[in-house]
Scaffold this active site. Structure first.
Site, PDB file in Angstrom:
ATOM      1  N   SER A  44      -1.592  -0.081 -11.360  1.00 11.37           N
ATOM      2  CA  SER A  44      -1.521  -1.248 -10.580  1.00 11.37           C
ATOM      3  C   SER A  44      -1.688  -1.051  -9.216  1.00 11.37           C
ATOM      4  CB  SER A  44      -0.100  -1.942 -10.820  1.00 11.37           C
ATOM      5  OG  SER A  44       0.052  -2.467 -12.213  1.00 11.37           O
ATOM      6  N   HIS A  60       2.375  -6.196  -5.760  1.00 14.98           N
ATOM      7  CA  HIS A  60       2.659  -5.861  -7.000  1.00 14.98           C
ATOM      8  C   HIS A  60       3.917  -6.820  -7.643  1.00 14.98           C
ATOM      9  CE1 HIS A  60       4.751  -3.184 -10.218  1.00 14.98           C
ATOM     10  NE2 HIS A  60       3.734  -3.319 -10.574  1.00 14.98           N
TER      11      HIS A  60
END
Length: 468
Positions: A263, A289
């Site tokens: 990510s 995130h």
């Protein structure tokens, strides 16, 4: 060797050692060899006295192809030479196009050669270990509009990119534009290598970075290679990992950490401003995130090197306590990191003393909780993810000299006094701080910013989530 044949042969980048045995055999057995006159110096030692050599100047490719068919149709074996590989910006496509146009029965044989980008790559180390593309900056037969679309696609798709025809006497600005496009998608530290006259006596090999790459040092005899987001420099060479060690890394990390690492890589690719220091970038990675919101690039304020400095204070034992305004913030701070670093998290919101004082004074429990916290831990790291009144109370205690926080993370959320509380804490220049500006914030955001501090030693290797 059968007659009535055209052999299209790639003679490599220039060094005799880089010409394949198949091409050498073809040169020896051909009746006619046709090519750009500059390239004959590299093959004359393999030609017989009977071989007819026809050399032409620059930009005479179509004339060369026509001559090749004329001789082949007379029953001769013709070898058409191209530098590098004949199928990569070479004569092979043109020969096949002309065969179709003429309706010719002449047999075509293409012999591969070592391309200039392959030779350059070998001299630069191992820069094309993963997906790559090749782009020519020559706009003689392709419009610049199309070329720039391909440059943008290569840059955003994270391809290792080889650049052919980067510059000529009449084309000087295109490589500068390419650098601009790549800088919009790649880190300024992205390795860039270029090789001039690969495989020849004048050979020059340079490894630099995208930000330091100077297009003015490149000419038409140069091949440029731009690394991808995983390419790194090692002993003045470029290496693009294929991923073998990543398999080992996957065994060493949990699934949650692996997902978080992937990510973060995606976040880095999509961030608008990549030219920021690692300290701020690490805080933003965590904020984005957690929220999946790239608006955080604008909203998150960080003092210079605040993440690094707070981490060092925690790691050295100078910060032993983290105070949160609500238990939800405390719940989001990673327990493994706290245990590893020997840090205690405390929230006084439910403390009976805070409840009693709140009723007695007509204040909020959040205010009274912060007063208690300051009495017992005046130099703690204070973290706010909900209550602006708690942050305002801390600011008042700082002004009175009662609180001396080692740092403040200010992310209260809501509509009343939220912005004002953040304006207040920002005035204390001596207090290290991270602020989520405006009305946005929340317990999860405050907690993730603490986690960014606790794992800052993983920032350089981009390995977040050790304690997930």
């Amino acid at each position: 060797m059968k007659k009535n044949k055209i052999i299209v042969a790639g003679i490599g980048p220039g060094s005799p050692e880089d010409i394949t045995p198949a091409v050498v055999s073809a040169l020896k057995e051909s009746d006619v060899v046709i090519g750009y006159k500059y390239y004959f110096q590299f093959i004359t030692s393999w030609l017989s006295e009977q071989t007819e050599c026809i050399d032409t100047g620059m930009k005479r490719e179509k004339a060369r192809a026509e001559l090749a068919f004329e001789y082949a149709e007379q029953g001769k074996t013709v070898c058409v030479i191209s530098s590098g590989d004949a199928g990569i910006y070479g004569m092979a496509p043109l020969i096949y196009e002309m065969k179709r146009e003429r309706g010719s029965e002449v047999e075509i044989l293409v012999l591969p050669g070592i391309s200039a980008f392959q030779k350059a790559a070998s001299l630069l180390g191992a820069p094309i270990g993963h997906d790559f593309c090749i782009i020519s900056l020559s706009d003689l037969m392709t419009s610049w509009e199309i070329i720039e679309k391909r440059i943008t696609a290569a840059a955003t798709a994270d391809f290792v990119t080889a650049i052919y025809n980067p510059k000529s006497e009449g084309r000087y600005w295109q490589l500068h534009r390419l650098k601009e496009v790549f800088q919009q998608s790649r880190s300024p530290e992205t390795p860039v290598g270029y090789v001039r006259q690969a495989g020849r006596e004048e050979e020059t090999v340079v490894v630099t970075t995208l930000q330091d790459f100077d297009p003015e040092e490149v000419d038409m005899f140069t091949v440029v290679l731009i690394g991808n987001s995983q390419t790194y420099q090692f002993q003045n060479r470029m290496v693009t990992p294929r991923g073998y060690y990543r398999e080992q890394e996957k065994d060493e990390v949990g699934k949650g950490q692996e997902i978080m690492m992937n990510s973060f890589r995606k976040i880095e690719e999509e961030m608008q401003n990549k030219e920021i220091d690692l300290d701020r970038k690490w805080a933003l990675f965590h904020a984005i995130h957690t929220t999946a919101d790239f608006e955080m690039e604008k909203l998150v304020y960080t003092d210079k090197e605040v993440v690094k400095n707070l981490y060092e204070q925690i790691a050295s034992g100078r910060i032993k306590t983290i105070i949160t305004d609500v238990t939800m913030v405390a719940a989001g701070i990673r327990k493994g990191a706290l245990q590893r670093l020997g840090v205690e998290v405390k929230c006084y919101l439910s403390d009976e003393r805070a409840v009693e004082q709140s009723k007695k004074r007509g204040t909020t429990r959040s205010q009274e909780a912060i007063r208690l916290a300051v009495e017992e831990h005046p130099d703690a790291l204070f973290v706010f993810g909900n209550a602006p009144t708690a942050l305002i109370e801390l600011c008042e205690l700082i002004r009175k000299g009662k609180a001396h926080p080692s740092g403040v993370i200010a992310a209260p959320v809501g509509f009343v006094h939220v912005k004002e509380s953040k304006y207040m804490i920002k005035t204390f220049t001596e207090v290290p701080k991270i602020i989520v500006q405006g009305r946005r914030g929340g317990s999860n955001l405050a907690a993730t910013l603490v986690n960014a501090i606790l794992c800052f030693d993983d920032a350089r290797t981009l390995r977040p989530g050790r304690d997930v």
